[in-house]
Design a protein around this motif. Structure first.
Motif, short mmCIF file in Angstrom:
data_model
loop_
_atom_site.label_atom_id
_atom_site.label_comp_id
_atom_site.label_asym_id
_atom_site.label_seq_id
_atom_site.Cartn_x
_atom_site.Cartn_y
_atom_site.Cartn_z
N LEU A 1 78.34 -12.81 39.85
CA LEU A 1 77.23 -13.59 40.37
C LEU A 1 75.87 -12.92 40.21
CD1 LEU A 1 78.78 -15.20 43.58
CD2 LEU A 1 78.86 -15.94 41.20
N PRO A 2 75.75 -11.58 40.32
CA PRO A 2 74.42 -10.97 40.16
C PRO A 2 73.82 -11.17 38.78
CG PRO A 2 75.94 -9.44 41.21
CD PRO A 2 76.76 -10.58 40.69
N GLU A 3 74.66 -11.45 37.77
CA GLU A 3 74.16 -11.68 36.42
C GLU A 3 74.34 -13.14 36.00
OE1 GLU A 3 75.56 -8.84 33.61
OE2 GLU A 3 74.84 -7.13 34.76
N SER A 4 74.51 -14.01 36.98
CA SER A 4 74.68 -15.43 36.72
C SER A 4 73.33 -16.13 36.74
CB SER A 4 75.59 -16.05 37.79
OG SER A 4 75.46 -17.45 37.83
N ARG B 1 83.83 -10.04 44.22
CA ARG B 1 84.22 -11.45 44.15
C ARG B 1 83.43 -12.23 45.18
NH1 ARG B 1 89.01 -13.12 45.72
NH2 ARG B 1 89.41 -11.30 47.02
N GLY B 2 82.87 -13.35 44.76
CA GLY B 2 82.20 -14.23 45.67
C GLY B 2 80.93 -13.65 46.26
N LEU B 3 80.43 -14.33 47.28
CA LEU B 3 79.14 -13.97 47.84
C LEU B 3 79.04 -14.44 49.29
CD1 LEU B 3 76.14 -13.01 47.37
CD2 LEU B 3 75.65 -15.39 46.74
N VAL B 4 78.60 -13.53 50.16
CA VAL B 4 78.22 -13.86 51.52
C VAL B 4 76.80 -13.33 51.71
CG1 VAL B 4 78.68 -13.61 53.99
CG2 VAL B 4 80.59 -13.73 52.36
N ALA B 5 75.85 -14.23 51.86
CA ALA B 5 74.46 -13.84 52.12
C ALA B 5 74.12 -14.30 53.53
CB ALA B 5 73.51 -14.48 51.12
N ALA B 6 73.81 -13.36 54.41
CA ALA B 6 73.58 -13.69 55.82
C ALA B 6 72.24 -13.16 56.29
CB ALA B 6 74.70 -13.11 56.69
N ALA B 7 71.68 -13.84 57.29
CA ALA B 7 70.36 -13.48 57.79
C ALA B 7 70.37 -12.16 58.53
CB ALA B 7 69.84 -14.58 58.72
N HIS C 1 72.82 -18.99 37.67
CA HIS C 1 72.78 -19.79 38.88
C HIS C 1 72.36 -18.98 40.10
CE1 HIS C 1 74.90 -22.81 36.53
NE2 HIS C 1 75.89 -21.96 36.32
N PHE C 2 72.83 -17.75 40.19
CA PHE C 2 72.74 -16.99 41.44
C PHE C 2 71.77 -15.82 41.43
CE2 PHE C 2 76.83 -19.11 41.66
CZ PHE C 2 76.88 -19.56 42.98
N ALA C 3 71.41 -15.30 40.26
CA ALA C 3 70.63 -14.06 40.21
C ALA C 3 69.32 -14.15 40.97
CB ALA C 3 70.37 -13.66 38.76
N ALA C 4 68.58 -15.24 40.80
CA ALA C 4 67.27 -15.37 41.45
C ALA C 4 67.42 -15.45 42.97
CB ALA C 4 66.53 -16.59 40.93
N GLY C 5 68.37 -16.27 43.44
CA GLY C 5 68.57 -16.40 44.88
C GLY C 5 69.03 -15.12 45.52
N ILE C 6 69.93 -14.39 44.85
CA ILE C 6 70.39 -13.10 45.37
C ILE C 6 69.22 -12.12 45.47
CG2 ILE C 6 71.76 -11.05 44.79
CD1 ILE C 6 73.89 -12.94 43.66
N ALA C 7 68.39 -12.07 44.43
CA ALA C 7 67.24 -11.15 44.43
C ALA C 7 66.29 -11.46 45.57
CB ALA C 7 66.51 -11.23 43.09
N VAL C 8 66.01 -12.74 45.81
CA VAL C 8 65.12 -13.13 46.89
C VAL C 8 65.72 -12.76 48.24
CG1 VAL C 8 64.09 -15.11 48.09
CG2 VAL C 8 63.96 -14.95 45.60
N CYS C 9 67.01 -13.02 48.43
CA CYS C 9 67.68 -12.67 49.69
C CYS C 9 67.65 -11.17 49.94
CB CYS C 9 69.13 -13.16 49.66
SG CYS C 9 69.35 -14.91 50.05
N GLN C 10 67.98 -10.39 48.93
CA GLN C 10 68.00 -8.94 49.11
C GLN C 10 66.62 -8.40 49.46
OE1 GLN C 10 69.86 -7.91 45.32
NE2 GLN C 10 71.77 -7.39 46.36
N ALA C 11 65.59 -8.88 48.77
CA ALA C 11 64.23 -8.41 49.03
C ALA C 11 63.74 -8.83 50.41
CB ALA C 11 63.28 -8.92 47.95
N ALA C 12 64.26 -9.96 50.91
CA ALA C 12 63.85 -10.44 52.23
C ALA C 12 64.55 -9.69 53.36
CB ALA C 12 64.15 -11.93 52.35
N GLY C 13 65.58 -8.90 53.02
CA GLY C 13 66.29 -8.12 54.03
C GLY C 13 67.58 -8.74 54.50
N CYS C 14 68.07 -9.76 53.79
CA CYS C 14 69.36 -10.36 54.14
C CYS C 14 70.50 -9.39 53.85
CB CYS C 14 69.59 -11.65 53.34
SG CYS C 14 68.36 -12.94 53.63
N ILE C 15 71.64 -9.61 54.48
CA ILE C 15 72.85 -8.84 54.19
C ILE C 15 73.60 -9.60 53.11
CG2 ILE C 15 74.88 -7.71 55.15
CD1 ILE C 15 72.18 -6.90 56.41
N VAL C 16 73.76 -8.99 51.94
CA VAL C 16 74.34 -9.68 50.79
C VAL C 16 75.51 -8.85 50.25
CG1 VAL C 16 73.92 -10.67 48.51
CG2 VAL C 16 72.08 -10.63 50.21
N THR C 17 76.72 -9.40 50.31
CA THR C 17 77.90 -8.71 49.80
C THR C 17 78.84 -9.71 49.13
OG1 THR C 17 79.35 -9.03 51.74
CG2 THR C 17 77.80 -7.15 51.80
#
Length: 265
Positions: free
Chosen positions: A210-213, A243-249, A215-231
């Motif tokens: 997903l980090p190189e997808s 595998r997969g993605l959980v992005a939480a506030a 579909h998902f790369a931009a959203g993951i980058a924004v979440c991580q920079a905003a301080g979300c917990i992303v695993t």
């Protein structure tokens, strides 16, 4: 106020490209569009193709030596310099094709700045790979994730590479999920940007790489920079092996979701 931000050149390219693509998507909305079959029930429309062309024109003009991977056009150029742009010109094509205004335009420099544009609200969620903002009516506001909405977006679209051990839909029958959260399904990665913006408490999906997808790369980058917990869904760091993605506030929301996933697997 208008923000001044570090690493601005690439961030400005990402924002400009996402905004240009969003303009095309918005202009073509509601038109009679041809569908290009991609197999397994997936398809692109004329708007996907035109939006990607518009985005690539921006990137090529600003960064002529960079490589680009587009959802529709595939790989263009070799990322010999390590600079690879990932472009999803219309995430939520099925929504769009049936007249639903829930889509995103995703542009990301791999391991760098990224932008997610909402063509219909006019919002652009973006990051310089350090901090994240939303731009609306030319005003930049720093993103602030929040668990308060209690809304968790689940991606229920196939494929399901972790099945039968895990499907996002499994959470809908978990007693603790029903007690703690309210499910939402928008079927676009715009929901990832909403987590960063405090409009969603979390987002859960299955999938690989997903980090190189696109579909998902931009959203993951924004979440991580905003301080979300992303695993990944196993709670491991998000990378090419997860595998997969959980992005939480926040940590509490993330830990609760991971515990539910583990109880199912």
């Amino acid at each position: 106020m208008i923000n001044s931000y570090a690493n601005s050149d690439d961030a400005r390219v990402a924002v400009a490209a996402a905004q240009a693509g969003a303009g095309t998507v918005r202009t073509m909305y509601g038109q009679q569009l041809s569908r290009i079959d991609k197999g397994s029930g997936d398809f692109a429309t004329d708007a996907d193709i035109q939006a990607e062309t518009t985005i690539l024109d921006i990137i090529r003009t600003a960064r002529p030596h960079d490589a680009v991977l587009g959802e529709e056009g595939g790989q263009q150029g070799a990322a010999v310099s390590g600079r690879q742009w990932l472009v999803d010109p219309l995430c939520g094509t099925l929504n769009y094709a049936v007249g639903t205004m829930l889509v995103a335009v995703n542009v990301a420099l791999l391991d760098g700045p990224a932008a997610v544009a909402d063509p219909f609200s006019g919002e652009v969620f973006f990051t310089n790979a350090e901090t994240a903002w939303v731009r609306h009516h030319d005003i930049d506001t720093e993103l602030a994730p929040s668990p308060e909405p209690k809304l968790v977006d689940l991606n229920l679209d196939p494929p399901f590479p972790s099945a039968p051990e895990f499907r996002a839909a499994d959470l809908l029958t978990h007693p603790e999920f029903v007690k703690s959260f309210r499910p939402r399904v928008v079927s676009t990665t715009l929901a990832l940007a909403w987590v960063a913006a405090g409009k969603r408490a979390a987002y859960v999906t299955d999938g690989n790489d997903l980090p190189e997808s696109v579909h998902f790369a931009a959203g993951i980058a924004v979440c991580q920079a905003a301080g979300c917990i992303v695993t990944g869904i196993n709670g491991d760091p998000i990378d090419q092996t997860s595998r997969g993605l959980v992005a939480a506030a926040d940590t509490e929301t993330h830990e609760l979701l991971i515990s539910m996933i583990h109880s199912r697997t």
